[in-house]
Motif scaffolding. Structure first.
Motif, PDB file in Angstrom:
ATOM      1  N   CYS A 112       0.852  -1.225   0.088  1.00 60.43           N
ATOM      2  CA  CYS A 112      -0.110   0.109   0.123  1.00 60.43           C
ATOM      3  C   CYS A 112       0.876   1.196   0.062  1.00 60.43           C
ATOM      4  N   HIS A 113       0.307   2.372  -0.409  1.00 57.69           N
ATOM      5  CA  HIS A 113       0.936   3.680  -0.108  1.00 57.69           C
ATOM      6  C   HIS A 113       1.174   4.121   1.193  1.00 57.69           C
ATOM      7  N   ALA A 114       2.230   4.604   1.376  1.00 55.86           N
ATOM      8  CA  ALA A 114       2.636   4.724   2.998  1.00 55.86           C
ATOM      9  C   ALA A 114       1.726   5.848   3.672  1.00 55.86           C
ATOM     10  N   SER A 115       0.719   6.701   2.807  1.00 53.21           N
ATOM     11  CA  SER A 115      -0.126   7.613   3.481  1.00 53.21           C
ATOM     12  C   SER A 115      -1.176   6.755   3.882  1.00 53.21           C
ATOM     13  N   GLU A 116      -1.348   5.371   3.625  1.00 55.74           N
ATOM     14  CA  GLU A 116      -2.677   4.715   3.881  1.00 55.74           C
ATOM     15  C   GLU A 116      -2.211   3.763   5.296  1.00 55.74           C
ATOM     16  N   VAL A 117      -1.105   3.884   5.763  1.00 54.16           N
ATOM     17  CA  VAL A 117      -0.944   3.488   7.035  1.00 54.16           C
ATOM     18  C   VAL A 117      -0.485   4.393   8.065  1.00 54.16           C
ATOM     19  N   GLN A 118      -0.444   3.955   9.409  1.00 56.03           N
ATOM     20  CA  GLN A 118      -0.306   4.950  10.438  1.00 56.03           C
ATOM     21  C   GLN A 118       0.921   4.440  11.336  1.00 56.03           C
ATOM     22  N   LYS A 119       2.043   5.035  11.805  1.00 59.77           N
ATOM     23  CA  LYS A 119       2.840   4.329  12.605  1.00 59.77           C
ATOM     24  C   LYS A 119       2.501   4.405  13.831  1.00 59.77           C
ATOM     25  N   LEU A 120       2.818   3.022  14.551  1.00 57.73           N
ATOM     26  CA  LEU A 120       2.349   3.025  16.072  1.00 57.73           C
ATOM     27  C   LEU A 120       3.332   3.112  16.976  1.00 57.73           C
ATOM     28  N   ASP A 121       3.217   3.793  18.088  1.00 62.99           N
ATOM     29  CA  ASP A 121       4.594   3.516  19.273  1.00 62.99           C
ATOM     30  C   ASP A 121       4.298   2.560  19.971  1.00 62.99           C
ATOM     31  N   SER A 122       5.006   1.271  19.843  1.00 68.61           N
ATOM     32  CA  SER A 122       4.567   0.103  20.506  1.00 68.61           C
ATOM     33  C   SER A 122       5.281   0.303  21.932  1.00 68.61           C
ATOM     34  N   ASP A 123       5.898   1.287  22.373  1.00 71.13           N
ATOM     35  CA  ASP A 123       6.226   1.468  23.675  1.00 71.13           C
ATOM     36  C   ASP A 123       5.184   2.407  24.652  1.00 71.13           C
ATOM     37  N   ALA A 124       4.472   3.025  23.808  1.00 71.13           N
ATOM     38  CA  ALA A 124       3.110   3.867  24.426  1.00 71.13           C
ATOM     39  C   ALA A 124       2.146   2.965  24.812  1.00 71.13           C
ATOM     40  N   ALA A 125       1.692   1.755  24.082  1.00 72.00           N
ATOM     41  CA  ALA A 125       0.592   1.057  24.352  1.00 72.00           C
ATOM     42  C   ALA A 125       0.616  -0.231  23.694  1.00 72.00           C
ATOM     43  N   PRO A 126       0.160  -1.343  24.135  1.00 72.66           N
ATOM     44  CA  PRO A 126       0.266  -2.431  23.234  1.00 72.66           C
ATOM     45  C   PRO A 126      -0.467  -2.247  21.979  1.00 72.66           C
ATOM     46  N   VAL A 127       0.352  -2.762  20.958  1.00 74.86           N
ATOM     47  CA  VAL A 127      -0.194  -2.269  19.233  1.00 74.86           C
ATOM     48  C   VAL A 127      -1.646  -2.572  19.126  1.00 74.86           C
TER      49      VAL A 127
END
Ligand SMILES: NC(=O)c1ccc[n+]([C@@H]2O[C@H](COP(=O)([O-])OP(=O)(O)OC[C@H]3O[C@@H](n4cnc5c(N)ncnc54)[C@H](OP(=O)(O)O)[C@@H]3O)[C@@H](O)[C@H]2O)c1
Length: 345
Positions: A112-127
């Motif tokens: 997919c295009h990079a704009s279609e996914v959103q990065k998650l911070d795995s340290d902040a909360a369970p993914v």
């Protein structure tokens, strides 16, 4: 950025191939072994799924007629929210191993295009929470209750589907708003969860009641009248709650899962018990998660710290196995999940 050649990824995909008439089962999907290969254009990424969502709305979209969406097309991969990891990237925004939220459907690998996914911070909360409390169900619960429900301290809130993904959050948000909260759910174990774990003021097992009248009598005995009814299920439960609304009550229609396997195509003859909205000068409002997508930050600013500090319960039912996806979707209609149902792959 140059186009890159991709290594080949052995893919598995669930295609949606047949419209269900009643309950959705395995026969409505086709599992195909395919291959993801070819080129990766500029700003494209490949995501390997780790958690795939099954949600009641999928059954709404499988209807033949328009709802809030056009029907889900046949012959394509079943659409779904996913959490996964980047395994190939032609974008500056991502590196291999990054966790992302996407809408990549029931497949192991997706380009997919990079704009279609959103990065998650795995340290902040369970993914996985990106598909639950910090995702679409959380947003639905938060804005549905706070904007449409407008809870005030001391008011009485009744939530149907209270032990599910949306309902369990609505119930806790309402408690935090200072309300008396009663949950309706199927079975003693779920009712114990509502009282013992979520600390609701009471819980009601609707499966013990054969008639609307009996259920309605128990609701009035328990609550003494309802200021906010957050409805996830419709049908007999809603018929039982509405006659118990108080002056200026707010009825929020979030879902009607009891009607999804046929009842939406052949609904009841007309709105039932709406005269009570007249008697009580109450309002009834449908709400939709996507209407609040742009306001997600408002909700996460408040709810993410509660998640981080474990101040709210965000129960997940996790089933392992890509092949179990259709079975899991079906199980939502049998109430097998507590909290958010996810398939880990
Ligand atoms: N408006 C929106 O934007 C939006 C967004 C998300 C979800 N929703 C709606 O909200 C509702 C809950 O969604 P969710 O994702 O949180 O699912 P969920 O509550 O986690 O799972 C579905 C639950 O519905 C209950 N149920 C199934 N069939 C039922 C029936 N015939 N009568 C009564 N209860 C029944 C079951 O619990 P029991 O064991 O208690 O029966 C089951 O566990 C659904 O109607 C869904 O469509 C709406």
């Amino acid at each position: 950025m140059q186009t890159q050649m991709l290594q080949s990824f052995p893919n598995r995909q669930w295609f949606y191939v047949k419209r269900p008439v009643g309950r959705v089962t395995g026969e409505h999907f086709d599992l195909r072994e395919t291959e993801l290969s070819g080129a990766l254009a500029a700003n494209e990424v490949v995501v390997k799924a780790r958690y795939i969502s099954v949600d009641p709305y999928m059954r709404i979209q499988q209807h033949e007629r328009n709802t809030y969406d056009v029907p889900h097309p046949l012959g394509i991969v079943q659409r779904a929210g996913t959490v996964g990891q980047i395994v190939a990237t032609n974008s500056d925004k991502f590196k291999d191993g990054d966790w992302v939220l996407g809408y990549n459907g029931w497949q192991m690998f997706a380009k997919c295009h990079a704009s279609e996914v959103q990065k998650l911070d795995s340290d902040a909360a369970p993914v996985s929470t990106a598909l639950g409390v910090l995702g679409m169900p959380g947003r639905t619960a938060w804005f549905g209750l706070m904007e449409a429900g407008r809870p005030r301290p001391g008011e009485t809130v009744v939530v149907s589907g209270a032990a599910g993904a949306v309902g369990s959050l609505v119930a806790q948000f309402a408690k935090r708003a200072g309300c008396r909260v009663f949950g309706i759910a199927g079975g003693a174990a779920k009712c114990d969860f509502l009282v013992d774990k979520l600390h609701l003021d009471g819980a009601l097992d609707y499966k013990k009641y054969q008639s609307r009248e009996a259920l309605s009598a128990e609701i009035v005995r328990l609550t003494n009248g309802v200021d906010i009814y957050f409805d996830n299920v419709g049908g007999m439960i809603t018929d039982a709650v509405i006659p118990n609304i108080k002056l200026r009550a707010r009825v929020i229609i979030c879902g009607a899962i009891s009607q999804y396997d046929g009842g939406l195509d052949e609904p009841d003859l007309g709105p039932r018990f709406l005269q009570h909205l007249l008697f009580q000068r109450a309002t009834i409002q449908g709400i939709l998660a996507r209407d609040y997508t742009q306001r997600m930050d408002e909700m996460t600013k408040i709810v993410a710290p509660w998640v981080r500090n474990k101040e709210i319960v965000f129960e997940e039912t996790i089933v392992d196995g890509f092949e179990k996806l259709p079975e899991c979707l079906n199980s939502l209609f049998e109430g097998k999940n507590l909290g958010k149902l996810l398939v880990r792959v």
